[in-house]
Design a protein around this motif. Structure first.
Motif, PDB file in Angstrom:
ATOM      1  N   ARG A   1      68.320  19.817 -43.317  1.00  0.00           N
ATOM      2  CA  ARG A   1      67.354  19.836 -42.219  1.00  0.00           C
ATOM      3  C   ARG A   1      67.362  18.510 -41.461  1.00  0.00           C
ATOM      4  O   ARG A   1      67.298  18.489 -40.222  1.00  0.00           O
ATOM      5  CB  ARG A   1      65.947  20.127 -42.734  1.00  0.00           C
TER       6      ARG A   1
ATOM      7  N   THR B   1      68.309  18.064 -37.507  1.00  0.00           N
ATOM      8  CA  THR B   1      67.387  17.385 -36.593  1.00  0.00           C
ATOM      9  C   THR B   1      68.068  16.227 -35.880  1.00  0.00           C
ATOM     10  O   THR B   1      67.956  16.075 -34.650  1.00  0.00           O
ATOM     11  CB  THR B   1      66.162  16.876 -37.365  1.00  0.00           C
TER      12      THR B   1
ATOM     13  N   LEU C   1      67.762  25.190 -37.497  1.00  0.00           N
ATOM     14  CA  LEU C   1      66.672  24.268 -37.810  1.00  0.00           C
ATOM     15  C   LEU C   1      65.335  24.994 -37.864  1.00  0.00           C
ATOM     16  O   LEU C   1      64.472  24.654 -38.687  1.00  0.00           O
ATOM     17  CB  LEU C   1      66.634  23.152 -36.766  1.00  0.00           C
TER      18      LEU C   1
END
Length: 346
Positions: free
Chosen positions: A103, A107, A163
């Motif tokens: 993650r 990002t 995401l």
């Protein structure tokens, strides 16, 4: 015609499509490829008659019964795939750390793409330029840099979609992709409104508009379908292993079936993860439009200010979770005034 069938079947539609149909598909594979090779194995010699076409009623009955059993066991079946059940503590911790890193990487990649696009327009602040320099030289993004720079708008949207399948906050991460994809909408109501939708799910679905409830059930059916297929294929792989070790009849066909099933298991898992997108959208809609009738049914008025609404739902969520405390009286300021005597209550 599909809408007519759904209306006629009602709630049974999700059961039939989500659990009975994939069970029937798995049984069809079993009866056509594995049972003919197990005629000489004592535990399966009577069941092999299904492969000869003499057991159509038994096949339908077996599909229905097994589908009902799997539907009743759906909670533990889901929890295994989500990483909550039967997972050793080290495996659970490793899975959470791994998805935390994934993650963070997604990002950072999206932030880097956004900063590079803004840098081309010369619209970066001093802080943004420092972030751009830091991310451009980040070791964990080096392997993606060339690919991301050549990516199209569609590929960037796919990164954003990946995401979006993660929950907010590291404390909500699960050790599997499916667990995170489901967890993201389980915490949606709490993150936005401080409404514990998991705790108040029955109240929320009891008062929400019928269309919103139907959308949630329909969206979950697709995930149920792939989860049931996945578990059925795992059971068939076990049966194929028993076949290969117990008899020499039809070994090539059994081996080929096992290879195909093994290749399809990750496909169904990824399909289940992708299918949660519609499920998440349906739950999000249920929360957004369902919290107003929920508040009305509880005798509460939702405040105009979002901060005050979050405080109200936080107080409401405590009532079923903990024993009554005098601090719960803070909810009084959100309660509706009683209707005057003689007024009609609708």
């Amino acid at each position: 015609m599909g809408d007519i069938a759904k209306g006629a079947l009602g709630g049974a539609w999700t059961l039939l499509v989500g659990w009975v149909l994939p069970t029937a598909l798995n049984l069809a594979v079993l009866t056509t490829t594995l049972l003919p090779s197990l005629r000489e194995v004592p535990p399966f010699e009577h069941a092999a008659s299904l492969a000869a076409g003499r057991g159509a009623p038994a096949f339908l009955t077996g599909s229905l019964m097994l589908g009902l059993v799997l539907n009743a066991l759906q909670n533990p079946l889901y929890r295994i795939l989500e990483g909550y059940l039967l997972w050793p503590a080290p495996a659970y911790a490793y899975g959470c750390r791994r998805h935390q890193a994934i993650r963070r990487s997604l990002t950072d990649r999206l932030v880097l793409l956004r900063l590079e696009r803004r840098a081309a327009d010369a619209s970066l602040s001093v802080i943004d330029r420092a972030d751009l320099t830091l991310l451009s030289h980040s070791p964990h993004l080096a392997r993606y840099r060339d690919l991301d720079q050549r990516s199209t708008v569609t590929r960037r949207a796919l990164l954003q979609e990946r995401l979006a399948r993660y929950p907010v906050g590291d404390g909500h991460l699960a050790p599997t992709r499916l667990g995170n994809a489901i967890r993201r909408f389980e915490v949606y109501a709490y993150d936005r409104y401080q409404l514990d939708s998991q705790l108040l799910w029955n109240e929320l679905t009891a008062t929400a508009p019928e269309q919103a409830r139907r959308q949630v059930d329909t969206a979950r059916t697709s995930v149920d379908f792939f989860v049931c297929l996945l578990y059925g294929h795992l059971a068939l792989l076990l049966a194929a292993a028993v076949t290969l070790t117990s008899t020499t009849t039809g070994r090539p066909a059994v081996a080929t079936t096992a290879v195909v099933l093994a290749a399809l298991v990750p496909v169904w898992y990824r399909s289940a993860v992708s299918a949660t997108d519609e499920w998440a959208a349906a739950v999000r809609a249920l929360v957004n439009v369902g919290r107003h009738p929920l508040a009305a049914s509880l005798g509460l008025d939702i405040p105009k200010e979002l901060a005050a609404e979050r405080t109200m739902w936080s107080l409401v969520s405590r009532i079923p979770r903990i024993p009554y405390h005098e601090h719960a009286a803070a909810l009084d300021r959100y309660r509706r005034s009683p209707a005057p005597a003689g007024d009609d209550v609708t």
